[in-house]
Design an enzyme around this catalytic site. Structure first.
Site, PDB file in Angstrom:
ATOM      1  N   SER A   6      44.726  40.182  34.703  1.00  0.00           N
ATOM      2  CA  SER A   6      43.387  40.776  34.685  1.00  0.00           C
ATOM      3  C   SER A   6      43.500  42.230  34.262  1.00  0.00           C
ATOM      4  O   SER A   6      44.174  43.032  34.931  1.00  0.00           O
ATOM      5  CB  SER A   6      42.766  40.701  36.080  1.00  0.00           C
ATOM      6  OG  SER A   6      41.732  41.658  36.165  1.00  0.00           O
ATOM      7  N   GLY A  36      34.770  42.002  43.055  1.00  0.00           N
ATOM      8  CA  GLY A  36      34.260  43.371  42.905  1.00  0.00           C
ATOM      9  C   GLY A  36      35.352  44.392  42.658  1.00  0.00           C
ATOM     10  O   GLY A  36      35.128  45.384  41.987  1.00  0.00           O
ATOM     11  N   PHE A  37      36.536  44.132  43.177  1.00  0.00           N
ATOM     12  CA  PHE A  37      37.605  45.140  43.089  1.00  0.00           C
ATOM     13  C   PHE A  37      38.964  44.465  42.936  1.00  0.00           C
ATOM     14  O   PHE A  37      39.171  43.372  43.462  1.00  0.00           O
ATOM     15  CB  PHE A  37      37.620  46.008  44.357  1.00  0.00           C
ATOM     16  CG  PHE A  37      36.299  46.665  44.613  1.00  0.00           C
ATOM     17  CD1 PHE A  37      35.946  47.844  43.952  1.00  0.00           C
ATOM     18  CD2 PHE A  37      35.371  46.080  45.465  1.00  0.00           C
ATOM     19  CE1 PHE A  37      34.699  48.429  44.150  1.00  0.00           C
ATOM     20  CE2 PHE A  37      34.125  46.662  45.674  1.00  0.00           C
ATOM     21  CZ  PHE A  37      33.787  47.844  45.016  1.00  0.00           C
ATOM     22  N   GLY A  38      39.853  45.152  42.250  1.00  0.00           N
ATOM     23  CA  GLY A  38      41.236  44.708  42.178  1.00  0.00           C
ATOM     24  C   GLY A  38      41.988  45.172  43.420  1.00  0.00           C
ATOM     25  O   GLY A  38      41.474  45.975  44.207  1.00  0.00           O
ATOM     26  N   GLY A  39      43.193  44.658  43.579  1.00  0.00           N
ATOM     27  CA  GLY A  39      44.092  45.155  44.619  1.00  0.00           C
ATOM     28  C   GLY A  39      43.697  44.814  46.049  1.00  0.00           C
ATOM     29  O   GLY A  39      44.138  45.470  46.985  1.00  0.00           O
ATOM     30  N   GLY A  79      45.886  40.972  38.660  1.00  0.00           N
ATOM     31  CA  GLY A  79      45.600  42.298  38.134  1.00  0.00           C
ATOM     32  C   GLY A  79      46.619  43.303  38.627  1.00  0.00           C
ATOM     33  O   GLY A  79      47.510  43.743  37.889  1.00  0.00           O
ATOM     34  N   ASP A 109      41.894  33.527  41.602  1.00  0.00           N
ATOM     35  CA  ASP A 109      41.712  34.947  41.270  1.00  0.00           C
ATOM     36  C   ASP A 109      41.572  35.782  42.539  1.00  0.00           C
ATOM     37  O   ASP A 109      40.646  35.570  43.326  1.00  0.00           O
ATOM     38  CB  ASP A 109      40.438  35.056  40.410  1.00  0.00           C
ATOM     39  CG  ASP A 109      40.167  36.458  39.894  1.00  0.00           C
ATOM     40  OD1 ASP A 109      40.983  37.366  40.141  1.00  0.00           O
ATOM     41  OD2 ASP A 109      39.116  36.628  39.227  1.00  0.00           O
ATOM     42  N   GLY A 110      42.499  36.737  42.693  1.00  0.00           N
ATOM     43  CA  GLY A 110      42.395  37.695  43.789  1.00  0.00           C
ATOM     44  C   GLY A 110      43.619  37.700  44.686  1.00  0.00           C
ATOM     45  O   GLY A 110      43.917  36.709  45.342  1.00  0.00           O
ATOM     46  N   GLY A 111      44.333  38.815  44.665  1.00  0.00           N
ATOM     47  CA  GLY A 111      45.475  38.963  45.566  1.00  0.00           C
ATOM     48  C   GLY A 111      46.660  38.074  45.216  1.00  0.00           C
ATOM     49  O   GLY A 111      47.533  37.846  46.059  1.00  0.00           O
ATOM     50  N   MET A 145      37.782  31.970  43.946  1.00  0.00           N
ATOM     51  CA  MET A 145      38.028  33.376  44.293  1.00  0.00           C
ATOM     52  C   MET A 145      38.799  33.421  45.612  1.00  0.00           C
ATOM     53  O   MET A 145      38.367  32.855  46.610  1.00  0.00           O
ATOM     54  CB  MET A 145      36.711  34.144  44.470  1.00  0.00           C
ATOM     55  CG  MET A 145      35.950  34.458  43.198  1.00  0.00           C
ATOM     56  SD  MET A 145      36.873  35.279  41.902  1.00  0.00           S
ATOM     57  CE  MET A 145      37.392  36.803  42.693  1.00  0.00           C
ATOM     58  N   MET A 165      31.528  43.114  35.401  1.00  0.00           N
ATOM     59  CA  MET A 165      30.765  43.376  36.637  1.00  0.00           C
ATOM     60  C   MET A 165      29.534  44.217  36.306  1.00  0.00           C
ATOM     61  O   MET A 165      29.608  45.142  35.491  1.00  0.00           O
ATOM     62  CB  MET A 165      31.636  44.142  37.627  1.00  0.00           C
ATOM     63  CG  MET A 165      32.951  43.452  37.947  1.00  0.00           C
ATOM     64  SD  MET A 165      33.837  44.304  39.248  1.00  0.00           S
ATOM     65  CE  MET A 165      35.376  43.376  39.267  1.00  0.00           C
ATOM     66  N   ASP A 203      37.311  40.961  33.490  1.00  0.00           N
ATOM     67  CA  ASP A 203      36.346  40.980  34.582  1.00  0.00           C
ATOM     68  C   ASP A 203      35.105  41.777  34.202  1.00  0.00           C
ATOM     69  O   ASP A 203      35.180  42.983  33.953  1.00  0.00           O
ATOM     70  CB  ASP A 203      36.992  41.599  35.828  1.00  0.00           C
ATOM     71  CG  ASP A 203      37.990  40.650  36.458  1.00  0.00           C
ATOM     72  OD1 ASP A 203      37.597  39.516  36.757  1.00  0.00           O
ATOM     73  OD2 ASP A 203      39.164  41.038  36.626  1.00  0.00           O
ATOM     74  N   HIS A 207      42.572  37.757  31.248  1.00  0.00           N
ATOM     75  CA  HIS A 207      41.393  37.657  32.122  1.00  0.00           C
ATOM     76  C   HIS A 207      40.610  38.967  32.059  1.00  0.00           C
ATOM     77  O   HIS A 207      41.160  40.050  32.284  1.00  0.00           O
ATOM     78  CB  HIS A 207      41.877  37.372  33.545  1.00  0.00           C
ATOM     79  CG  HIS A 207      40.782  37.108  34.532  1.00  0.00           C
ATOM     80  ND1 HIS A 207      40.191  35.876  34.688  1.00  0.00           N
ATOM     81  CD2 HIS A 207      40.194  37.917  35.441  1.00  0.00           C
ATOM     82  CE1 HIS A 207      39.279  35.934  35.643  1.00  0.00           C
ATOM     83  NE2 HIS A 207      39.251  37.169  36.122  1.00  0.00           N
ATOM     84  N   MET A 240      30.767  38.419  36.535  1.00  0.00           N
ATOM     85  CA  MET A 240      30.279  38.679  37.894  1.00  0.00           C
ATOM     86  C   MET A 240      28.965  39.440  37.733  1.00  0.00           C
ATOM     87  O   MET A 240      28.849  40.623  38.044  1.00  0.00           O
ATOM     88  CB  MET A 240      31.312  39.498  38.676  1.00  0.00           C
ATOM     89  CG  MET A 240      32.517  38.649  39.077  1.00  0.00           C
ATOM     90  SD  MET A 240      33.944  39.638  39.504  1.00  0.00           S
ATOM     91  CE  MET A 240      34.657  39.862  37.888  1.00  0.00           C
ATOM     92  N   HIS A 300      35.258  36.521  32.952  1.00  0.00           N
ATOM     93  CA  HIS A 300      34.771  36.171  34.294  1.00  0.00           C
ATOM     94  C   HIS A 300      33.521  37.013  34.533  1.00  0.00           C
ATOM     95  O   HIS A 300      33.624  38.210  34.782  1.00  0.00           O
ATOM     96  CB  HIS A 300      35.908  36.479  35.294  1.00  0.00           C
ATOM     97  CG  HIS A 300      35.529  36.348  36.726  1.00  0.00           C
ATOM     98  ND1 HIS A 300      36.337  36.822  37.747  1.00  0.00           N
ATOM     99  CD2 HIS A 300      34.453  35.795  37.330  1.00  0.00           C
ATOM    100  CE1 HIS A 300      35.754  36.568  38.907  1.00  0.00           C
ATOM    101  NE2 HIS A 300      34.622  35.960  38.690  1.00  0.00           N
TER     102      HIS A 300
HETATM  103  C1  DX5 Z   1      38.053  40.712  41.427  1.00  0.00           C
HETATM  104  C2  DX5 Z   1      38.375  40.278  40.018  1.00  0.00           C
HETATM  105  C3  DX5 Z   1      39.790  39.973  39.826  1.00  0.00           C
HETATM  106  C4  DX5 Z   1      40.715  41.128  40.066  1.00  0.00           C
HETATM  107  C5  DX5 Z   1      41.998  40.577  40.577  1.00  0.00           C
HETATM  108  O1  DX5 Z   1      36.699  40.862  41.561  1.00  0.00           O
HETATM  109  O2  DX5 Z   1      37.645  39.118  39.667  1.00  0.00           O
HETATM  110  O3  DX5 Z   1      40.055  39.362  38.582  1.00  0.00           O
HETATM  111  O4  DX5 Z   1      40.966  41.881  38.934  1.00  0.00           O
HETATM  112  O5  DX5 Z   1      42.780  41.649  40.911  1.00  0.00           O
HETATM  113  P1  DX5 Z   1      44.031  41.536  41.873  1.00  0.00           P
HETATM  114  O6  DX5 Z   1      44.991  40.589  41.244  1.00  0.00           O
HETATM  115  O7  DX5 Z   1      44.512  42.936  41.912  1.00  0.00           O
HETATM  116  O8  DX5 Z   1      43.516  41.028  43.204  1.00  0.00           O
HETATM  117 ZN    ZN Z   2      38.316  37.937  37.855  1.00  0.00          ZN
END
Ligand code: DX5
Ligand code: ZN
Length: 224
Positions: free
Chosen positions: A7, A141-144, A196, A174-176, A136, A36, A34, A32, A67, A65
């Site tokens: 991502s 909404g956020f990475g990390g 990501g 997707d996520g973590g 999900m 938003m 994102d 990927h 959102m 993706h």
């Molecule tokens: C979150 C995004 C993800 C995000 C994943 O809202 O849809 O794609 O970038 O990031 P990581 O891998 O850091 O959780």
């Molecule tokens: Zn995503």
């Protein structure tokens, strides 16, 4: 088949082309992206012009993706900009069947996404239409953010339904997703792994992608 979809949300946007190329060298096979809108999720990112620029720097499929609240209004623009896959949230679509067909009418693969609080049962009527389901494993909404392990049973359920109903959708997560969670995800049925922070958050994206993909493939081999 396991695929890694880095991502770009956690990439350095001033060096996007370079970062995408590095992830590709590390074995990424999908990028990927994102999107938003500050309404469906409490954050803002990018729109079709950035997808258009990414299209110039990679041949890999661009997995957009969305959102956003009103995806029907933007699907044509993302498809024209060069998106190959487009996914929309179940929670954001009042006429989900129509929206998925709109994506397909633009010759893109169509995916449906569910938030951590949304059950797989809400997808019953669209599983025969979609090319992939995105589970999900964080609130979008956020990475990390930290991986939510209670989403794993949804991946297992999607594997079960796919075989019971002889369907062919793929399962994206997707996520973590990182070195400490990827084997649980793959064992539960995750096939397209979005990452990501684990790829772009530190060090060399190429080495990070390579290590993550190797860990995923190892978990998949153990599963058989
Ligand atoms: C979150 C995004 C993800 C995000 C994943 O809202 O849809 O794609 O970038 O990031 P990581 O891998 O850091 O959780
Ligand atoms: Zn995503």
């Amino acid at each position: 088949m396991i695929e890694l979809a880095p991502s770009i949300l956690s990439a350095d946007f001033a060096r996007l082309g370079e970062q995408v190329r590095a992830a590709c060298e590390g074995g990424a096979s999908v990028i990927h992206v994102d999107i938003m809108d500050g309404h469906f999720v409490p954050n803002l990112t990018i729109g079709p012009p950035v997808v258009k620029s990414l299209r110039q720097v990679t041949k890999l499929p661009l997995d957009c993706h969305l959102m956003i609240e009103n995806p029907d209004e933007f699907i044509p623009a993302f498809a024209d900009a060069g998106a190959d896959w487009i996914s929309v949230h179940q929670e954001a679509c009042r006429h989900l069947n129509r929206t998925l067909h709109l994506i397909k009418s633009h010759d893109c693969l169509a995916g449906v996404v569910i938030n951590p609080a949304t059950p797989v049962s809400t997808l019953e009527e669209v599983l025969g239409i979609v090319d992939y389901v995105l589970v999900m494993s964080v609130n979008p909404g956020f990475g990390g953010q930290k991986f939510i392990p209670t989403t794993l049973h949804k991946m297992r359920r999607l594997v079960e339904i796919r075989s019971q109903r002889a369907l062919s959708y793929r399962i994206e997560v997707d996520g973590g997703v990182a070195l400490d969670t990827v084997s649980d995800v793959v064992r539960a049925g995750g096939e397209i792994l979005v990452a990501g922070n684990a790829v772009f958050g530190h060090g060399d994206p190429s080495k990070n992608a390579d290590a993550l993909l190797k860990a995923a493939i190892e978990a998949a081999l153990q599963k058989v």
